[in-house]
Design an enzyme around this catalytic site. Structure first.
Site: not given
Length: 572
Positions: A508-509
């Site tokens: 989920h960068y």
């Protein structure tokens, strides 16, 4: 028990890849507008040029094509037609493919955490666990979005790609364990982000076929859209002579054979180039195009178009820590279905089943990920063969179980991205600075305490061995080669150290082109004209418990917003 424990210490390392899925529907749609970039003309003209056919780029292109000519450039291939990635039962086959045409491109952050970025039409929605959930109401409010259009945009996405998952034994036990642990109330099935425990949506249908952002191209006007695959964008082209500000007017890209093509914007004040290449690709492309920190660009001999020191800053990745729980009972194959949304800022989720630990391509297979943690000089064919041989010798019982994970909200900690080469296909250097802020570490520890309560709950008792204590499970995880970080003997006694030693990504960068730092609230790049960035790189915090629904929503939302602006000027 000692032999059993030893088995898990070896095989748990590859579990970092359990969430990575693949992208395909059972039947490929008839996209007449989709072509290999080798067929593209040397020069072409469009109203909008979108760089990146990912989770935001596909819905954006589909929407803009309703009233304008659109070119969508995707560096990867089609998600459709690969028999290895059609069904959930083949989970992991795509991940075992590390070739240049794989839909997944592996990278290791400077923190020592193994990660992956998408390289396929549909983007990250092709490489995740399929969990579908909306952003919280206060996230929408803080972003300054129009709530009514946001809801309409979510619904537009959901009509094609969101489904209700079948919740069976393992997931039900986790759900009931969360409620027993105090993560209340029970919110049932909902797409909404609400405190308590809920069952979220999934992008897998009832036949266990994945649906992705690429499917949203079914909404497109096929006469106005062109999608080019294997089109590697080299840079954005700017006009500067006689301009008060640099004006984006074209894109240079190469096809799979290396031939260069150029696409230009047609004349018109509303025509734009939009970068939707994700949190890694978007800041990288801006820098390669001369928009970024002046000193860094000059060090790579890049002509500076605009000194923008905030490009590549604010890179964050929600740290994930997981505890594997071997089970005496059968665990069904399941991706993320249940989530506990706590008030202290940690999300609790679970997945499991022997399919994720299959000997050939499952999450525990050395063919996929385990040997990626071994130093390069030791990654030999002999080492792989030995690991595979050991896996084949294990009893089936060693592959039964699941794991419960926590990820923290936000996060507060942030890092940066820098170029390593001038090749847009190479990974840049990325640093996330996991747990740099003590608040993130505090939330991780609280999340682990909650997982302990779930594992020890009455509701979960069927799925754990009574003689395997929480410290035993923690030790088993801490000793596994799940990242490249040094290990500490006391990590199972100190949850703070456990968080640091066993940190993994949950993919989920975000950040690198954040609103207020690189783009304005309309996602226009500050300091230049006719250029926007629309994707997760603009986020200051990751929305909800999984960002993919909101990234797809944002593509539709901004497509509608841009078209409304265009229609207001009566410009063709």
């Amino acid at each position: 028990m000692g032999t059993y424990m030893g088995c898990w210490r070896l095989v748990f390392g590859a579990a970092i890849l359990f969430l990575l899925g693949f992208c395909d529907s059972n039947t490929a749609p008839n996209f007449t507008f989709m072509h290999n970039a080798t067929t593209a003309p040397a020069i072409s003209y469009y109203d909008y040029i979108i760089v990146g056919g990912g989770t935001a780029g596909c819905p954006l292109a589909a929407t803009l094509s309703q009233n304008a000519s659109v070119l969508l450039l995707e560096r990867g291939g089609s998600p459709y037609g690969n028999p290895n990635i059609t069904d959930l039962g083949a989970f992991g086959a795509a991940l075992a493919d590390l070739s240049p045409t794989s839909p997944s491109q592996r990278f290791v952050s400077e923190d020592g955490v193994i990660n992956a970025r998408a390289r396929v039409l549909g983007g990250g929605s092709c490489l995740n666990a399929g969990f579908y959930t909306r952003a919280a109401a206060d996230y929408v409010r803080d972003a300054g979005w129009d709530g009514r259009l946001v809801n309409q945009s979510y619904e537009w996405v959901e009509r094609l790609v969101a489904f209700r998952p079948p919740v069976q034994g393992w997931q039900s036990a986790v759900r009931d364990g969360l409620l027993e642990a105090g993560v209340v109330p029970d919110n049932g099935f909902t797409y909404d982000h609400i405190y308590g425990t809920k069952v979220g949506g999934t992008i897998f249908d009832v036949e266990r076929h994945r649906h992705t952002a690429a499917d949203l191209l079914e909404y497109a006007n096929s006469t106005r859209l062109t999608v080019l695959l294997h089109a590697s964008v080299q840079k954005i082209l700017f006009r500067t002579r006689g301009k008060a500000r640099p004006l984006a007017h074209g894109v240079a890209f190469r096809d799979a054979s290396g031939t260069r093509h150029t696409a230009y914007l047609k004349r018109g004040s509303k025509n734009e180039i939009i970068i939707s290449a994700g949190a890694i690709g978007s800041p990288q492309i801006l820098m390669l195009s001369g928009v970024g920190p002046e000193e860094h660009l000059k060090a790579h001999n890049i002509t500076v178009v605009l000194d923008q020191p905030m490009v590549g800053r604010g890179m964050s990745d929600n740290p994930m820590n997981a505890i594997f729980v071997p089970s005496p009972s059968h665990v069904e194959v399941s991706l993320i279905q249940v989530v506990g949304i706590t008030r202290f800022g940690s999300y609790i989720e679970a997945a499991g089943g022997e399919n994720f630990s299959a000997r050939d391509y499952g999450m525990l297979s050395p063919k996929i990920g385990q040997l990626s943690t071994v130093p390069p000089k030791q990654r030999t064919p002999e080492a792989l063969a030995k690991a595979v041989e050991f896996m084949n010798s294990l009893d089936e019982a060693a592959f039964n179980g699941g794991f419960i994970l926590e990820k923290i909200i936000g996060p507060v900690s942030a890092g940066h991205l820098e170029l390593q080469t001038l090749n847009p296909n190479d990974n840049p250097s990325v640093t996330f600075n996991y747990f740099q802020d003590p608040l993130d570490l505090e939330r991780c520890v609280q999340g682990l305490h909650t997982i302990e309560k779930v594992v020890e709950s009455k509701a979960f008792s069927k799925f754990r061995f009574n003689d395997m204590s929480i410290p035993t499970l923690l030790n088993m995880t801490a000793r596994a080669p799940i990242n490249l970080l040094p290990k500490h003997e006391n990590s199972s006694r100190s949850l703070e150290q456990f968080c640091k030693d066993t940190v993994m990504t949950i993919w989920h960068y975000h950040g690198g082109c954040q609103v207020g730092r690189v783009v304005d609230h309309q996602y226009k790049v500050l300091g230049v004209d006719a250029l926007r960035v629309i994707d997760g790189s603009t986020f200051n915090y990751s929305p909800g418990t999984n960002p993919q629904a909101t990234v797809m929503m944002l593509g539709r939302y901004m497509g509608q917003t841009i078209l409304n602006e265009r229609l207001a000027t009566d410009e063709p």
